[in-house]
Design a protein around this motif. Structure first.
Motif, PDB file in Angstrom:
ATOM      1  N   GLY A 119       0.823  -1.205   0.000  1.00 13.83           N
ATOM      2  CA  GLY A 119       0.000   0.000   0.000  1.00 13.83           C
ATOM      3  C   GLY A 119       0.857   1.254   0.000  1.00 13.83           C
ATOM      4  O   GLY A 119       0.600   2.205  -0.743  1.00 13.83           O
ATOM      5  N   SER A 120       1.912   1.241   0.829  1.00  9.34           N
ATOM      6  CA  SER A 120       2.812   2.396   0.892  1.00  9.34           C
ATOM      7  C   SER A 120       3.532   2.615  -0.433  1.00  9.34           C
ATOM      8  O   SER A 120       3.685   3.753  -0.890  1.00  9.34           O
ATOM      9  CB  SER A 120       3.853   2.197   2.008  1.00  9.34           C
ATOM     10  N   ILE A 121       3.968   1.518  -1.064  1.00  4.32           N
ATOM     11  CA  ILE A 121       4.658   1.625  -2.356  1.00  4.32           C
ATOM     12  C   ILE A 121       3.714   2.174  -3.423  1.00  4.32           C
ATOM     13  O   ILE A 121       4.076   3.064  -4.197  1.00  4.32           O
ATOM     14  CB  ILE A 121       5.217   0.251  -2.773  1.00  4.32           C
ATOM     15  N   SER A 122       2.495   1.650  -3.446  1.00  3.12           N
ATOM     16  CA  SER A 122       1.504   2.116  -4.427  1.00  3.12           C
ATOM     17  C   SER A 122       1.213   3.601  -4.227  1.00  3.12           C
ATOM     18  O   SER A 122       1.072   4.360  -5.194  1.00  3.12           O
ATOM     19  CB  SER A 122       0.213   1.309  -4.297  1.00  3.12           C
ATOM     20  N   TRP A 123       1.141   4.012  -2.977  1.00  4.56           N
ATOM     21  CA  TRP A 123       0.908   5.405  -2.621  1.00  4.56           C
ATOM     22  C   TRP A 123       2.015   6.288  -3.196  1.00  4.56           C
ATOM     23  O   TRP A 123       1.754   7.308  -3.832  1.00  4.56           O
ATOM     24  CB  TRP A 123       0.873   5.474  -1.109  1.00  4.56           C
ATOM     25  N   ARG A 124       3.271   5.861  -2.961  1.00  7.27           N
ATOM     26  CA  ARG A 124       4.414   6.652  -3.441  1.00  7.27           C
ATOM     27  C   ARG A 124       4.441   6.735  -4.964  1.00  7.27           C
ATOM     28  O   ARG A 124       4.902   7.725  -5.533  1.00  7.27           O
ATOM     29  CB  ARG A 124       5.717   6.053  -2.926  1.00  7.27           C
ATOM     30  N   TRP A 125       3.957   5.688  -5.624  1.00  4.85           N
ATOM     31  CA  TRP A 125       3.924   5.671  -7.083  1.00  4.85           C
ATOM     32  C   TRP A 125       2.701   6.387  -7.647  1.00  4.85           C
ATOM     33  O   TRP A 125       2.523   6.464  -8.864  1.00  4.85           O
ATOM     34  CB  TRP A 125       3.988   4.234  -7.597  1.00  4.85           C
ATOM     35  N   GLY A 126       1.849   6.867  -6.756  1.00  5.46           N
ATOM     36  CA  GLY A 126       0.708   7.661  -7.198  1.00  5.46           C
ATOM     37  C   GLY A 126      -0.539   6.867  -7.540  1.00  5.46           C
ATOM     38  O   GLY A 126      -1.513   7.433  -8.036  1.00  5.46           O
ATOM     39  N   ASP A 127      -0.537   5.554  -7.270  1.00  7.69           N
ATOM     40  CA  ASP A 127      -1.725   4.740  -7.542  1.00  7.69           C
ATOM     41  C   ASP A 127      -2.549   4.671  -6.258  1.00  7.69           C
ATOM     42  O   ASP A 127      -2.439   3.727  -5.470  1.00  7.69           O
ATOM     43  CB  ASP A 127      -1.330   3.339  -8.006  1.00  7.69           C
ATOM     44  N   ILE A 128      -3.367   5.697  -6.038  1.00  6.45           N
ATOM     45  CA  ILE A 128      -4.102   5.836  -4.776  1.00  6.45           C
ATOM     46  C   ILE A 128      -5.157   4.745  -4.621  1.00  6.45           C
ATOM     47  O   ILE A 128      -5.366   4.216  -3.520  1.00  6.45           O
ATOM     48  CB  ILE A 128      -4.741   7.236  -4.694  1.00  6.45           C
TER      49      ILE A 128
END
Length: 212
Positions: free
Chosen positions: A21-30
């Motif tokens: 979830g944190s990685i997806s967040w950083r990549w902009g995939d909310i």
């Protein structure tokens, strides 16, 4: 994560989902971040890991803000506040109260409620020595009082936020307080000084790094 699922290690599975979830967040995939964090939260709830749940509720609140679902964000943070109060985690309590103040300040426009949350957050932060959290709340209170056109109170909070943020070396908090000072100056007829401050903030390397 597939290995942890095959082994039936649900705690590690929940931890892996949280990290995804944190990685997806950083990549902009909310949207994907929301899905991963929701799945992690569901496992921790099922396992009764109460210490981990507030952190995930906080993350989901931020994700909800990004999705412009402010009512849902407030619901997550209110649930998280109840849990950290039960556990006596005053550090987390100060942070969640600050978040609740922010959403009432900027989204619900319930300024009196925002002030109450901020004031309680600041009191706890000061009492336990949570300087970064208290500094963030000071800046937020400064912005709130600018909005209320209570100039003396606004300047008091913003001045302290500037002093504290410089002392602890947290540049984003310094920049946030400077934005508040710029708004205050613009509101009190000091347009040129306000414009200079805005230019300083916008052109600061920390802002460029955050937006990269």
């Amino acid at each position: 994560m597939t290995l942890t699922q095959e082994q039936g290690d649900r705690t590690n599975e929940a931890s892996a989902l949280s990290m995804l979830g944190s990685i997806s967040w950083r990549w902009g995939d909310i949207e994907l971040a929301d899905q991963y964090i929701q799945r992690s939260l569901a496992i921790y709830r099922d396992l009764g890991h109460r210490q981990r749940i507030p952190r995930l509720l906080n993350a989901l609140g931020i994700v909800a803000i990004m999705q412009e679902d402010y009512a849902q964000a407030e619901a997550y943070w209110e649930e998280g506040l109840g849990l950290v109060q039960e556990m006596g985690d005053r550090h987390a309590m100060a942070d969640v109260l600050n978040n609740l103040g922010y959403i009432n300040h900027h989204n619900s426009q319930n300024l009196e409620k925002a002030k109450q949350y901020y004031t309680e957050s600041l009191s706890i932060g000061r009492e336990i020595g949570h300087r970064q959290g208290a500094t963030s709340t000071l800046s937020n209170l400064g912005h709130l009082h600018v909005l209320l056109k209570e100039h003396r109170a606004a300047w008091g909070y913003l001045r302290e936020a500037l002093s504290e943020s410089l002392a602890i070396g947290v540049i984003p908090l310094t920049l946030d307080a400077l934005v508040g000072v710029a708004l205050l100056r613009a509101q009190t007829g000091q347009g040129e000084a306000a414009a200079e401050l805005v230019g300083l903030v916008v052109n600061h390397p920390a802002v460029e790094t955050d937006s990269a």
